[in-house]
Design an enzyme around this catalytic site. Structure first.
Site, PDB file in Angstrom:
ATOM      1  N   SER A 135       0.811  -1.224   0.000  1.00 34.91           N
ATOM      2  CA  SER A 135       0.000   0.000   0.000  1.00 34.91           C
ATOM      3  C   SER A 135       0.841   1.269   0.000  1.00 34.91           C
ATOM      4  O   SER A 135       2.025   1.255   0.357  1.00 34.91           O
ATOM      5  CB  SER A 135      -0.912   0.011   1.219  1.00 34.91           C
ATOM      6  OG  SER A 135      -1.669  -1.169   1.265  1.00 34.91           O
ATOM      7  N   GLN A 136       0.170   2.361  -0.346  1.00 36.66           N
ATOM      8  CA  GLN A 136       0.803   3.686  -0.392  1.00 36.66           C
ATOM      9  C   GLN A 136       1.209   4.113   1.026  1.00 36.66           C
ATOM     10  O   GLN A 136       0.387   4.045   1.953  1.00 36.66           O
ATOM     11  CB  GLN A 136      -0.219   4.670  -0.962  1.00 36.66           C
ATOM     12  CG  GLN A 136       0.320   6.051  -1.150  1.00 36.66           C
ATOM     13  CD  GLN A 136      -0.690   6.959  -1.842  1.00 36.66           C
ATOM     14  OE1 GLN A 136      -1.759   6.523  -2.260  1.00 36.66           O
ATOM     15  NE2 GLN A 136      -0.343   8.220  -1.947  1.00 36.66           N
TER      16      GLN A 136
END
Ligand SMILES: C[S@@+](CC[C@H](N)C(=O)[O-])C[C@H]1O[C@@H](n2cnc3c(N)ncnc32)[C@H](O)[C@@H]1O
Length: 388
Positions: A73-74
């Site tokens: 994920s970011q």
């Protein structure tokens, strides 16, 4: 990696952490220390360092239809959710949806007296997570391959559960495996928007403590759930409904080709102002609520009957950074639908635009009849209330 590679990884990691602290995403010093400690590049093998340390998601896998189904994920979304989770030293934590990186951050936050279990439905992901966690020195994270719908009962109860995949419902196992007063942070999707919501367990139900916009890949397995797309223009414009809205009347194909009625509300907002809360307010107050997709107005909130449709729009004002909200209506009920929509836009503007935003409660028992707008899910009711 040679010494030179490690040096540049370290400085890129420091730059990423600084960026997250400066923009206010990371507020907790312990979280900043965790971001500085965990070598993100180890969790995204064969990815250039520059990409590994950008504030961006790294896609790891797509399904046959080309949709992203697994990613690391970011960093800013991970940071937001970890701020929401407020993990304490000594906590027992369950992560649903693995990638390795977030589990390593959680392991830093739980410290020597805590523990982290991470699970994923996809064996490729769990193998990669296990190997990369080991390579980065986090070999005491338990990695399980299972459907997250059932949690991980052997390690329960947990102080924190962090779900890193979009969920449409709260699985009963998650509440059962959460310690009383424990916290679950989950990207919950309803009425076309995904919010990461931090819920505390209060008795047998959950009460929200914070919520923020986010985006994640969709849950697979038993808890998978899809929005229903209903075409209204040549299979290129759709209105979307949640599973519990199956009985709502759908507008006819071609409705947008009917003469347009445009109505302005007088309510103005910043051109870049996030209108997530307005959209949920409209969903909470308007029967026939749906969301346009697959077009230039993708994501616009709308309201429909069996023969008509109206959707939210905006137009510039004399002030460069301000727009006025209004709506476009089509079909025989256009006047009524546009009036209802603009009326609720004005009410939100007057009562809630500067308010704390909605609060959420989740009840697993259908016997409960919580106040507020209720979204029925397979296992739960999500109740939305609007403190003023
Ligand atoms: C965004 S990724 C997780 C990212 C990760 N937490 C990280 O460290 O960046 C979402 C993961 O959820 C997994 N997933 C999807 N449905 C699931 C389910 N029902 N149970 C467990 N994992 C699931 C996917 O296989 C995918 O690897």
């Amino acid at each position: 990696m040679g010494a030179l590679g490690n040096d540049s990884a370290q400085s890129l990691r420091a730059a990423l952490t600084r960026h997250l602290v400066t923009e206010g995403t990371i507020r907790d010093e312990r979280l900043a220390a965790a971001f500085l400690a965990v070598p993100r590049h180890v969790f995204v093998p064969r990815t250039p360092l520059r990409i590994a340390y950008a504030d961006d998601v790294v896609l790891m896998k797509r399904n046959q239809a080309g949709e992203a189904i697994s990613s690391v994920s970011q960093p800013s979304i991970i940071a937001l959710m970890l701020e929401q989770a407020a993990v304490r030293p000594g906590d027992r934590v369950l992560e649903i949806g693995s990638g390795g990186y977030n589990a390593a951050l959680l392991r830093e936050l739980t410290g020597p007296d805590g523990s982290v279990t991470t699970l994923d439905i996809d064996p490729e992901v769990t193998e990669r997570a296990r190997a990369t966690l080991e390579a980065a020195g986090y070999d005491d994270v338990a990695v399980l391959r299972t459907d997250g719908e059932f949690g991980a009962p052997d390690g329960a109860p947990y102080d924190r559960i962090v779900v890193t995949v979009t969920a449409w419902d709260i699985a009963p196992a998650w509440v059962a495996q959460l310690r009383p007063h424990g916290r679950i942070v989950v990207p919950l999707r309803a009425r076309g928007q995904t919010r990461s919501i931090a819920f505390d367990r209060v008795g047998d139900h959950l009460e929200s403590r914070s919520s923020t916009l986010c985006g994640f890949v969709s849950m697979q397995g038993v808890g998978a759930n899809y929005e229903r797309l209903h075409p209204i223009e040549d299979e290129v414009v759709f209105v979307t409904y949640d599973e519990d809205q199956e009985d709502e009347p759908h507008p006819p194909d071609g409705v947008l080709a009917q003469p347009r009625l445009q109505v302005w509300s007088g309510a103005t907002v910043g051109r870049e102002e996030p209108l997530l809360d307005l959209h949920l307010w409209l969903a909470s107050t308007l029967p026939g609520y749906c969301v346009l997709s697959g077009s230039e107005w993708s994501g616009a909130p709308a309201v429909a009957t069996a023969d008509s449709l109206a959707y939210l729009t905006s137009r510039p004002t004399r002030q460069r950074k301000v727009v006025q909200l209004g709506c476009n209506g089509f079909g025989p009920a256009a006047a009524e639908l546009t009036a209802r929509l603009t009326d609720q836009v004005r009410r939100w503007h007057a009562l809630h635009r500067h308010g704390p935003g909605p609060a959420f409660q989740v009840y697993l028992s259908r016997e409960e009849r919580p106040a507020g707008f209720r979204i029925a899910r397979r296992h739960s009711y999500i109740a939305v209330t609007w403190p003023e």
